[in-house]
Design an enzyme around this catalytic site. Structure first.
Site, short mmCIF file in Angstrom:
data_model
loop_
_atom_site.label_atom_id
_atom_site.label_comp_id
_atom_site.label_asym_id
_atom_site.label_seq_id
_atom_site.Cartn_x
_atom_site.Cartn_y
_atom_site.Cartn_z
N HIS A 189 0.83 -1.20 0.00
CA HIS A 189 0.00 0.00 0.00
C HIS A 189 0.87 1.26 0.00
O HIS A 189 0.56 2.25 -0.68
CB HIS A 189 -0.90 0.00 1.23
CG HIS A 189 -2.04 -0.97 1.14
ND1 HIS A 189 -2.65 -1.50 2.23
CD2 HIS A 189 -2.66 -1.50 0.07
CE1 HIS A 189 -3.61 -2.31 1.84
NE2 HIS A 189 -3.65 -2.32 0.54
N GLU A 433 -3.00 -13.49 -23.56
CA GLU A 433 -1.88 -13.58 -22.62
C GLU A 433 -1.48 -15.02 -22.33
O GLU A 433 -0.60 -15.27 -21.50
CB GLU A 433 -2.23 -12.86 -21.31
CG GLU A 433 -3.58 -13.21 -20.74
CD GLU A 433 -4.02 -12.28 -19.62
OE1 GLU A 433 -3.14 -11.66 -18.97
OE2 GLU A 433 -5.23 -12.17 -19.38
N ASN A 456 2.93 -9.20 -20.24
CA ASN A 456 3.53 -9.67 -18.99
C ASN A 456 3.31 -11.17 -18.80
O ASN A 456 4.25 -11.95 -18.61
CB ASN A 456 2.96 -8.91 -17.79
CG ASN A 456 3.21 -7.42 -17.88
OD1 ASN A 456 3.90 -6.95 -18.77
ND2 ASN A 456 2.64 -6.67 -16.97
N ASP A 457 2.03 -11.58 -18.82
CA ASP A 457 1.73 -13.00 -18.65
C ASP A 457 2.11 -13.81 -19.87
O ASP A 457 2.52 -14.98 -19.75
CB ASP A 457 0.24 -13.20 -18.33
CG ASP A 457 -0.05 -13.15 -16.83
OD1 ASP A 457 0.91 -13.24 -16.05
OD2 ASP A 457 -1.21 -13.00 -16.46
N CYS A 504 -1.21 -4.10 -24.08
CA CYS A 504 -1.38 -3.40 -22.80
C CYS A 504 -0.41 -3.85 -21.71
O CYS A 504 -0.54 -3.47 -20.56
CB CYS A 504 -2.81 -3.54 -22.29
SG CYS A 504 -3.29 -5.23 -21.89
#
Length: 583
Positions: A189, A433, A456-457, A504
């Site tokens: 966070h 992906e 990414n994946d 993306c």
């Protein structure tokens, strides 16, 4: 030089202020049975005061970083209302006759130790939340003062063992030049908030400092991009980073001049440059930075750091607000993508040996249709206010798309019956992906209106490499020849079907990869807001023709190193060109 982990980009130069690390050492104070009621009253009053403070911080923070980031404190309030935590505290008071502060301290230690032992980064971050909330409650029970920051106006670099969200909420970017912490993660966070506030942050330097620890008043340089900290820097280092700061500021000013410039190559190839966002705050930054729309709205952040699933009206208000602020620009909303490394405190997922290959994303939505339909209703209703599109994540088969679209049709029928407006012709797309989706790209293209490649994946699954695993993270290689072939197969299938195709993942914002996307003729790149203008600047100085000539050479390269060297040579020549500023 101390090498940590870069968690929020930027360079900071200034003197350190070391935040004291308060560790409560409480005596084993026993109470009389007659005092039990008084201890419970003290506990409840402390909880009430703590909740009031947290609510106040949430309201103050909302004005600075936006509504979504301020909801971090909902998780803190949830801890104070958590029956498991409170039963533990009450049980210690009632059964062991211990004072309220001692019971709270023991409960904190119990849960923090339990979460720290888990091999799960998300649960380790929740341990910090519990410690933060518990220490706030202890402060009220003990009547202890707040740890205060320097009262003068001299900006400083804050150094702490760990920094909680409530501590970070009180920091002003005007006074805090940067932050260094011994522990932490890029997904905590505090890291999320530091990025939202634009404060450079380096984490994870514990065990990497030789000699004396950093002391208040020490001169520091921190590089939030590289994760580097310089303690008592030399005159040469100060001069170098001061010049680097000046260049960064000049580059930022130069890039502002092309915000309104159309994103098109010298030879006329148009390329939409959109933003990946997870909050309204990020949307404002993206629009100010020239984004052509939102290519990825990560909706899972609406579900996190709260006590329950968001209701339809809550989601609808957020989606509608984003659509209205985009003023006709496209908004691609990705449906719920939890699981893997994204957990919800209130939704228990099964224990899995490999959660990234397990129950996550579209698989959860199809297994929990009412959960899925609630989100689809909200998205559809928001589509009456802008160019809204729906995107399903982690698709591996045609059956999944058809099942999801069947539920979408059910929702449309419900809204028709209720007389609620929506865009009946809303575009529906999928993320590519998984290698399975690439191999089925021609069949999937017949089912949807657009593709968005999640690099990414796709890289991770194509190469069977967990990039978070330090032993093999060096094998996570976006420029692998196999990845290049996956990308070409996907884009070619989309072009044959005459559907929109975008990207993306992180590779979309990598300036080195831009010639690849131009050569493949993708329609859109969606990236972090900070990457849009640098990509646009390079786009204005390149041609699609030369990119295609380069791609022929890249496709013939047998190794990742050969691909990267060929790209490096090409981009090095381009970087020497002056951008052509066109309308």
């Amino acid at each position: 030089m101390i090498h940590g982990i870069g968690a929020s980009t930027g360079i900071a130069i200034g003197k350190a202020f070391v935040l004291p690390n308060w560790e409560w050492d409480l005596p084993e104070q026993k109470i009389d049975v007659a005092d039990l009621a008084r201890e419970f009253d003290r506990l409840y009053e402390g909880i009430k005061t703590s909740k009031s403070e947290i609510e106040q911080m949430k309201d103050e923070l909302r004005e600075v970083v936006g509504t979504d980031e301020s909801y971090i404190f909902d998780a803190h309030i949830a801890i104070l209302e958590d029956p498991v935590f409170m039963n533990e505290v009450q049980g210690i008071i009632q059964r062991q006759y211990k004072a309220a502060e001692v019971a709270v301290k023991e409960a904190i230690d119990h849960f923090v130790t339990m979460f720290d032992l888990l091999d799960d980064e998300y649960m380790k971050e929740r341990a910090l939340d519990i410690k933060d909330v518990g220490n706030r409650l202890l402060k009220h029970l003990l009547g202890a003062p707040e740890i205060t920051l320097p009262s003068d106006t001299m900006p400083f670099i804050l150094v702490a063992r760990e920094l909680s969200p409530s501590q970070l909420a009180h920091l002003s970017p005007n006074h805090v030049l940067g932050i260094v912490t011994l522990t932490g993660s890029t997904t905590s966070h505090s890291s999320i908030m530091a990025r939202a506030l634009g404060i450079p942050l380096v984490i994870g330097i514990e065990g990497k400092i030789s000699g004396e620890l950093i002391q208040t008043g020490d001169m520091l340089i921190i590089d939030g991009a590289k994760g580097e900290v310089y303690l008592d820097p030399t005159d040469e280092q100060l001069a170098y980073y001061t010049e680097l700061q000046r260049r960064d500021q000049e580059a930022s000013q130069r890039l502002k001049e092309i915000v309104e410039v159309h994103s098109v190559t010298i030879d006329g190839k148009e390329l939409e440059l959109s933003a990946n966002i997870s909050s309204l705050k990020e949307l404002n930054i993206a629009l100010n930075g020239g984004a052509n729309g939102v290519g990825l709205f990560r909706t899972e952040f609406l579900y996190m750091d709260r006590q329950r699933f968001p209701r339809e009206e809550e989601q609808y208000e957020v989606y509608r607000t984003v659509a209205e602020q985009l003023n006709g620009k496209p908004l691609i909303i990705r449906t719920l993508d939890i699981g893997g490394d994204k957990h919800l405190d209130y939704f228990e997922l099964p224990e899995e040996d490999n959660p990234f290959l397990g129950f996550r994303a579209i698989r959860i939505c199809l297994e929990k249709p009412e959960l899925f339909k609630t989100q689809l209703r909200a998205i559809l209703r928001a589509s009456a206010y802008g160019d809204v599109k729906i995107m399903y994540p982690l698709i591996s088969s045609v059956d999944e798309v058809r099942t999801a679209n069947s539920l979408l049709r059910e929702v449309k029928a419900e809204l028709d019956k209720e007389g609620k407006p929506y865009n009946e012709a809303i575009d529906v797309g999928i993320m590519i992906e998984l290698p399975a989706a690439v191999m089925l790209a021609d069949l999937l293209a017949a089912e949807v209106d657009f593709f968005s490649i999640g690099t990414n994946d796709l890289v991770q699954f194509t190469l069977a490499v967990d990039r978070m695993n330090d032993q093999i993270s060096h094998m996570y290689e976006p420029y692998h020849p196999a990845v290049l072939r996956m990308l070409k197969t996907t884009v070619d299938a989309a072009k044959r079907a005459n559907i929109h195709v975008g990207v993306c993942g992180e590779l979309a914002g990598d300036i080195q990869a831009l010639p690849i996307w131009l050569a493949l003729d993708v329609d859109e790149l969606s990236m972090s807001a900070q990457s849009i203008l640098p990509i646009k600047e390079r786009l204005l100085s390149i041609t699609q023709k030369e990119s295609r000539q380069l791609f022929d050479r890249l496709y013939a390269c047998p190794t990742s190193s050969a691909i990267k060297e060929t790209l490096r040579s090409f981009n090095s020549r381009l970087s020497k060109k002056q951008p052509a500023c066109r309308d």
